[in-house]
Design a protein around this motif. Structure first.
Motif, short mmCIF file in Angstrom:
data_model
loop_
_atom_site.label_atom_id
_atom_site.label_comp_id
_atom_site.label_asym_id
_atom_site.label_seq_id
_atom_site.Cartn_x
_atom_site.Cartn_y
_atom_site.Cartn_z
N GLY B 208 1.02 -1.19 -0.01
CA GLY B 208 0.13 0.05 0.02
C GLY B 208 0.60 1.20 -0.05
O GLY B 208 0.18 2.36 0.35
N ALA B 209 2.18 1.22 -0.52
CA ALA B 209 2.93 2.34 -0.41
C ALA B 209 2.40 3.33 -1.51
O ALA B 209 1.99 2.96 -2.58
N ASN B 210 2.43 4.73 -1.15
CA ASN B 210 1.97 5.60 -2.29
C ASN B 210 3.21 5.70 -3.19
O ASN B 210 4.45 5.46 -3.02
N LYS B 211 3.10 6.60 -4.37
CA LYS B 211 4.17 6.86 -5.17
C LYS B 211 5.21 7.68 -4.91
O LYS B 211 6.47 7.13 -5.15
N TRP B 212 4.96 8.44 -3.90
CA TRP B 212 6.30 9.25 -3.46
C TRP B 212 6.99 8.18 -2.73
O TRP B 212 8.54 8.18 -2.71
N ARG B 213 6.33 7.41 -1.81
CA ARG B 213 7.05 6.32 -0.92
C ARG B 213 7.77 5.44 -1.57
O ARG B 213 9.13 5.04 -1.47
N VAL B 214 7.19 5.16 -2.79
CA VAL B 214 8.15 3.99 -3.83
C VAL B 214 9.09 4.59 -4.48
O VAL B 214 10.30 4.13 -4.35
N PHE B 215 9.10 6.20 -4.72
CA PHE B 215 10.14 6.76 -5.47
C PHE B 215 11.29 6.77 -4.61
O PHE B 215 12.42 6.54 -4.67
N PHE B 216 11.09 7.23 -3.21
CA PHE B 216 11.98 7.52 -2.22
C PHE B 216 12.69 6.22 -1.59
O PHE B 216 13.71 6.24 -1.09
N SER B 217 11.77 5.23 -1.41
CA SER B 217 12.32 4.17 -0.84
C SER B 217 12.78 2.94 -1.79
O SER B 217 13.41 1.93 -1.08
N ILE B 218 12.36 2.95 -2.82
CA ILE B 218 12.77 1.82 -3.63
C ILE B 218 13.69 2.41 -5.02
O ILE B 218 14.65 1.94 -5.20
N THR B 219 12.85 3.40 -5.60
CA THR B 219 13.68 3.87 -6.93
C THR B 219 15.12 4.45 -6.74
O THR B 219 16.04 4.15 -7.20
N VAL B 220 14.83 5.52 -5.82
CA VAL B 220 16.25 6.27 -5.31
C VAL B 220 17.13 5.33 -4.87
O VAL B 220 18.53 5.47 -5.18
N PRO B 221 16.94 4.62 -3.71
CA PRO B 221 18.07 3.80 -3.17
C PRO B 221 18.63 2.75 -4.20
O PRO B 221 19.82 2.37 -4.39
N CYS B 222 17.76 2.22 -5.09
CA CYS B 222 18.20 1.13 -6.25
C CYS B 222 18.93 1.74 -7.48
O CYS B 222 19.63 1.36 -7.84
N LEU B 223 18.65 3.25 -7.29
CA LEU B 223 19.37 3.82 -8.17
C LEU B 223 20.68 4.85 -8.00
O LEU B 223 21.49 5.38 -8.73
N SER B 224 21.05 4.42 -6.72
CA SER B 224 22.05 5.22 -5.97
C SER B 224 23.33 5.14 -6.68
O SER B 224 24.14 5.74 -6.82
N PRO B 225 23.96 3.84 -6.90
CA PRO B 225 24.90 3.67 -7.74
C PRO B 225 25.08 4.55 -8.96
O PRO B 225 26.11 5.12 -9.44
N ILE B 226 23.79 4.56 -9.60
CA ILE B 226 23.84 5.41 -11.04
C ILE B 226 23.92 6.90 -10.90
O ILE B 226 24.65 7.70 -11.30
N ILE B 227 23.24 7.24 -9.60
CA ILE B 227 23.34 8.64 -9.17
C ILE B 227 24.91 9.02 -8.65
O ILE B 227 25.33 10.08 -9.23
N LEU B 228 25.25 8.21 -8.19
CA LEU B 228 26.83 8.27 -7.69
C LEU B 228 27.65 8.64 -9.03
O LEU B 228 28.43 9.27 -9.11
N TYR B 229 27.52 7.81 -9.96
CA TYR B 229 28.23 7.73 -11.19
C TYR B 229 27.91 9.06 -11.80
O TYR B 229 28.85 9.61 -12.52
N ASN B 230 26.54 9.34 -12.00
CA ASN B 230 26.41 10.70 -12.86
C ASN B 230 27.13 11.80 -12.04
O ASN B 230 27.27 12.97 -12.55
N LEU B 231 26.79 11.79 -10.71
CA LEU B 231 27.00 12.84 -9.81
C LEU B 231 28.78 13.13 -9.89
O LEU B 231 29.14 14.38 -10.11
N VAL B 232 29.46 12.18 -10.11
CA VAL B 232 30.83 12.22 -10.19
C VAL B 232 31.21 12.83 -11.58
O VAL B 232 31.95 13.75 -11.68
N MET B 233 30.64 12.33 -12.74
CA MET B 233 31.00 12.63 -14.00
C MET B 233 30.29 14.14 -14.40
O MET B 233 31.27 14.93 -14.84
#
Lengths: 468, 308
Positions: B208-233
Motif C-alpha cells: 500500500g505504499a504511495n508513489k512518493w514512498r515508492v520513489f524515495f524508498s525503492i527507486t532512489v536507493p536502487c538507483l543510487s550507484p547510478i546517481i553516484l556515477y552521474n554525480l561524479v561525471m
C-alpha cells in the motif's frame, strides 16, 4: 636484409630529390641584389627557369609561406598580390596560411613555439613586444635592410616595432587611431547644427540629448551622444589622461600620470555614465557598431572607432536611414583651450620568421609588397592606411583611400597626437584596467578606489617587467 | 579464437603471423592506439605541464625554474580566488539541478507509453549538439536584453532581466544552458531505472505504499550507484566548464563568470603566462580530485548495492 637496404637507399634518394626542389637561396652579395643575372637551371631538367633576373631569387625554386588574418575582402586582395608576384618571379610560390582574427594569436603563438611559423607573418603591434617579453622573436629586419628599403618608413614608425634591445621585429603597414564618427543627419534631426568642440560642450551636449532617456539598465530606445563599446573605454581613458597631462599612459617604463589624474579621469567616466551620454556596461550588449541598432537607427549620434574600420562602419551604415555622406569625422575633444587628441599605433606589421630558410627572398618580397605600384593597387585599403612612402603616394594618387578614411589619414598627421605605448596594449596591463572600469561602471567601486587599483595593478606589472 | 601461448622454447619457430597472434602481442596491438594516444596526448603534456608549473615558461622562452613562485602567486591573486569561487558556485548550482532534471525526465520517459522512444530521442538532442560554440552563441542571443527570454517574460507582464550586464545575473544563463544538456545523465538514469526489478514495486504496491514512498524508498536507493556515477561525471565536467563563458560572456561582467578554466586559458594563450597557467591547471586537477574523493567517501553512506 638486401630488400631492407634497397628500401633505405630508395627512401634516401627520394628525400634527397624532394630537398633539392626547395633549395635555400644563396647569400646576396653586399651592396644590393639588384644586378640582373642569367636565369638559372634550378630544376635540373635542362630547362631554363625564369627568375625575373634578380639574384636573390635566382638560386632555385622557392616557396614562401605567408601567414595573415583577415576577412574575405582581404583574402581576395592578398591572393591577387601573391599571384602578381608569382607572375613576376615564376620560380617563387607564395603559400597562404590564413584564418579569421579569432584564435589567430593563439595559433601563431603555438607555431612560433614549435618553430613551424610561416616565412612571412602579418603581426599585430603588441605581438612584437609581448611574444618575446621585450626580446625579438622574429628576424631582425635591420639585417636585411640591404634588400628591404627601410627608408620607406619614418624612424618614428619603425620605433614602434623595435624591441627593448633595439631590434626591428617588423615593418608597420600603417598607422591607426581612434576617432569619433558623427552622424550628421541624426544631429540635424534634433535641430542641432554643429558638433561639440570641447569636452565641456561634449558633456553638456550629451546631457541634454540623454535627458529623456528612460531605460537605465537597458539599451532600450535611448539616445547617446557617443556609442563607445566597453572594450574601447580604455582608449578613452588614455585620451583623457593625455589631454590632462600631455603624457601618454606610459612614459618609458613608468606611468605618465598621477593618482589625482586617474581620479579625475574616472570621475569623468562616472559623469558620462550618469548623464547617459555614453552607454553603461549594462546597456552595452556587445553588438558591433556596424550592426548596432542604436547606430543604424540614428539614436547614437557618434561612435568611437579606429580609422582602419571606418569602411566597415560605413558599409554597415548603408543599411541605415542616412547615407555615408552624413558621416563626419572628429577627434576626441579636449577641455576648453586644449585641442582634441588622437593617439596612434601601427595598424599591423609584417615580420619575417627567424627560422626561415629564405630570409632574403622574404625581405625581397616585402620590399616589393610595399613599393611595387601594382602590388599596392592590388592590396588597396584592405590592410588599412598604408604608411610606407611609396604606398601612401600611390594610394592617394590612385584614389585607393578616399572619403572619411582619407580625412582620418590626414588628421592622423595633422592633429595633436601621441604614441600608444606597447605596454598599454599588453593584456597583463590591459586586463586589470578592464576589470577596474567594469567595477566602476557597475558602482562596485568609486573613482578614488578605481584610481588606486589602477596605479597598484599597473605598477605591479611594471615591477614584474623590471624584475625580469 | 584462442591465442597461442608463448613458450620460450618454441618462440624462435613462430612465424610472424603466429607471433602476432599470441595473447600477449595481440593484447598490446589492440591496446596500442590507446597507449599511443594516452602517452602523447595525455601523459606527456601532463608531466610537462607539471614541470612548467615550476617555471616562468611563456611558450617562447627557455623555461627557468622558479620554485613555488607560481603557487605563491595564486595565493595573492584575487582574480584567481574569484574564479575558484565562481567555479564552485557553478558546480554547486548546476550539477544538482541537472541531475534532478535528468532523473525526472528519465522517470517519465521509462513509463510504458506510446512514443516514448521518440520523446527520449528528442530530449537527448541538446546533449548531442552539446556545449558547442554554435549553441553557446544561440544561448547568448536568447538572453540578450531584447532576446527571446525577455520578450517571453514581457508577454507575461514581467520586467525583463539584464542577464549579461549585471554581475548578479550573468551566471544564471550559463547554469540554465548546462542544465539544458541533461541528456547523457537522463539516458544513464533511464537504463538504471529499467534494471530495478519489478518485484520490488509489486511488493510495495501490495504493502500500500504511495508513489512518493515508492520513489524515495525503492527507486532512489536502487538507483543510487547510478546517481553516484552521474554525480561524479557531471561534477568533473562542471569544474572544466569553459565554452559558455568563453563565447557568451568572456568572463564578465566584472569577472562574475570568470571560470577557472577560462582564467587558465587566458593566462596561457592571451597573457603569455604558461607557467602560471600550468600551476593553476594542477590546482584545478587537485580540486576535481578532492571533490571526487569527497563524493566517493560520502557515497558509502547513501549508495545501495543489491549484492551487499
Amino acid at each position: 636484409m638486401k630488400k631492407l637496404t634497397l628500401f633505405l637507399i630508395a627512401t634516401m634518394l627520394f628525400l634527397a630529390a624532394c630537398t633539392t626542389a626547395d633549395t635555400p637561396i644563396a647569400t646576396t652579395p653586399a651592396g644590393g641584389g639588384t644586378t640582373a643575372t642569367a636565369p638559372a637551371d634550378t630544376a635540373g631538367t635542362g630547362d631554363v627557369v625564369d627568375t625575373g633576373g634578380h639574384p636573390i631569387l635566382d638560386a632555385g625554386n622557392i616557396t614562401l609561406s605567408f601567414s595573415w588574418w583577415g576577412n574575405d575582402a582581404r583574402a581576395d586582395a592578398m591572393e591577387a598580390s601573391f599571384r602578381l608576384f608569382e607572375s613576376y618571379y615564376p620560380n617563387v610560390t607564395i603559400v597562404s596560411n590564413t584564418g579569421p582574427w579569432d584564435g589567430w594569436q593563439q595559433a601563431i603563438l603555438v607555431n612560433l613555439s614549435a618553430g613551424t611559423e610561416a616565412d612571412i607573418l602579418q603581426v599585430n603591434y603588441p605581438w612584437v613586444h609581448n611574444f618575446g617579453q621585450g626580446s625579438n622573436v622574429f628576424l631582425d629586419l635591420d639585417t636585411v635592410s640591404h634588400i628591404l628599403d627601410l627608408s620607406e618608413w619614418s624612424e618614428e614608425m619603425l620605433n614602434f616595432m623595435r624591441t627593448a634591445d633595439g631590434q626591428l621585429s617588423a615593418v608597420p603597414h600603417g598607422m591607426n587611431g581612434h576617432f569619433l564618427m558623427y552622424n550628421r543627419a541624426a544631429i540635424n534631426e534634433l535641430g542641432l547644427d554643429r558638433f561639440p568642440e570641447t569636452l565641456e560642450e561634449f558633456i553638456e551636449f550629451g546631457r541634454e540629448l540623454a535627458a529623456d532617456n528612460v531605460a537605465l539598465d537597458f539599451a532600450g530606445e535611448n539616445r547617446y551622444l557617443a556609442f563607445i563599446a566597453a572594450e574601447v573605454l580604455d582608449n578613452i581613458l588614455h585620451n583623457i589622461i593625455f589631454n590632462a597631462t600631455g603624457n601618454t599612459f606610459f612614459v618609458g617604463n613608468e606611468l605618465g600620470f598621477t593618482f589625482e589624474d586617474a581620479v579625475n579621469a574616472y570621475e569623468l567616466f562616472v559623469t558620462m555614465w550618469e548623464y547617459n551620454l555614453i552607454p553603461t556596461i549594462q546597456q552595452d550588449e556587445g553588438i558591433p557598431i556596424q550592426h548596432n541598432p542604436a547606430w543604424l537607427d540614428g539614436r547614437a549620434l557618434s561612435a568611437f572607432i579606429w580609422v582602419s574600420t571606418f569602411f566597415v562602419v560605413e558599409d554597415g551604415y548603408e543599411g541605415g536611414p542616412g547615407t555615408v555622406d552624413d558621416l563626419y569625422v572628429a577627434v576626441w575633444p579636449g577641455p576648453a583651450g586644449t585641442p582634441g587628441v588622437v593617439l596612434q599605433r601601427p595598424t599591423m606589421g609584417h615580420a619575417i620568421s627567424a627560422n626561415t630558410q629564405h630570409p632574403e627572398a622574404a625581405a625581397y618580397f616585402l620590399n616589393w609588397f610595399y613599393t611595387n605600384e601594382d602590388a599596392i593597387s592590388a592590396i588597396g585599403s584592405v590592410l588599412g592606411l598604408p604608411g610606407a612612402n611609396t604606398a601612401s603616394i600611390v594610394a592617394e594618387r590612385e584614389g585607393l583611400i578616399s572619403g572619411n578614411t582619407l580625412v582620418g589619414a590626414e588628421m592622423l598627421q595633422n592633429v595633436r597626437s601621441g604614441p600608444i605605448h606597447h605596454f598599454f596594449e599588453d593584456e597583463n596591463f590591459r586586463q586589470p584596467r578592464h576589470i577596474i572600469m567594469e567595477q566602476l561602471a557597475l558602482g562596485i567601486i568609486t573613482a578614488t578606489e578605481a584610481a588606486q587599483l589602477l596605479l597598484d595593478s599597473q605598477n605591479e606589472q611594471l615591477a614584474n617587467i623590471a624584475n625580469n | 579464437m584462442k591465442g597461442v601461448t608463448i613458450d620460450k622454447a618454441v618462440r624462435k619457430k613462430l612465424t610472424f603471423g603466429q607471433w602476432l597472434n599470441t595473447d600477449t602481442v595481440s593484447g598490446y596491438v589492440f591496446a596500442l592506439p590507446f597507449i599511443i594516444g594516452f602517452s602523447f596526448m595525455m601523459a606527456v603534456p601532463m608531466f610537462l605541464s607539471f614541470y612548467y608549473s615550476f617555471t616562468d615558461f611563456n611558450m617562447l622562452n627557455t623555461p627557468t625554474f622558479i620554485g613555488l613562485d607560481n603557487y605563491v602567486r595564486m595565493w595573492n591573486d584575487m582574480r584567481f580566488r574569484n574564479s575558484v569561487s565562481v567555479t564552485f558556485r557553478f558546480v554547486f548550482l548546476s550539477v544538482p539541478v541537472r541531475l534532478v532534471f535528468g532523473l525526472m525526465l528519465a522517470y517519465v520517459l521509462t513509463r510504458k507509453t506510446s512514443g516514448v522512444h521518440f520523446y527520449r530521442s528528442i530530449y537527448y538532442l541538446p546533449t548531442l549538439i552539446g556545449g558547442s560554440i554554435a549553441v553557446a552563441l544561440v544561448w547568448g542571443q536568447l538572453f540578450q536584453n531584447q532576446g527571446v527570454i525577455n520578450v517571453v517574460l514581457g508577454a507575461f507582464g514581467l520586467d525583463g532581466v539584464n542577464w549579461f550586464g549585471n554581475p548578479n545575473n550573468a551566471l544564471w544563463p550559463l547554469i540554465f544552458m548546462s542544465v539544458w544538456q541533461f541528456g547523457s545523465s537522463m539516458i544513464i538514469f533511464a537504463a538504471g531505472l529499467k534494471d530495478i526489478p519489478e518485484t520490488y514495486y509489486e511488493a510495495a504496491e501490495i504493502d500500500g505504499a504511495n508513489k512518493w514512498r515508492v520513489f524515495f524508498s525503492i527507486t532512489v536507493p536502487c538507483l543510487s550507484p547510478i546517481i553516484l556515477y552521474n554525480l561524479v561525471m557531471q561534477t568533473i565536467a562542471a569544474f572544466m566548464t569553459f565554452t559558455q563563458a568563453f563565447i557568451i560572456t568572456g568572463g564578465g561582467p566584472a569577472d562574475s563568470t570568470n571560470f577557472l578554466a577560462l582564467y587558465i586559458y587566458n593566462h596561457a594563450f592571451n597573457w603569455f603566462n604558461m607557467g602560471y597557467a600550468s600551476a593553476m591547471s594542477w590546482v584545478l586537477l587537485t580540486m576535481v580530485a578532492v571533490s571526487t574523493a569527497f563524493i566517493m567517501w560520502t557515497s558509502k553512506k547513501w549508495t545501495f548495492y543489491a549484492n551487499e
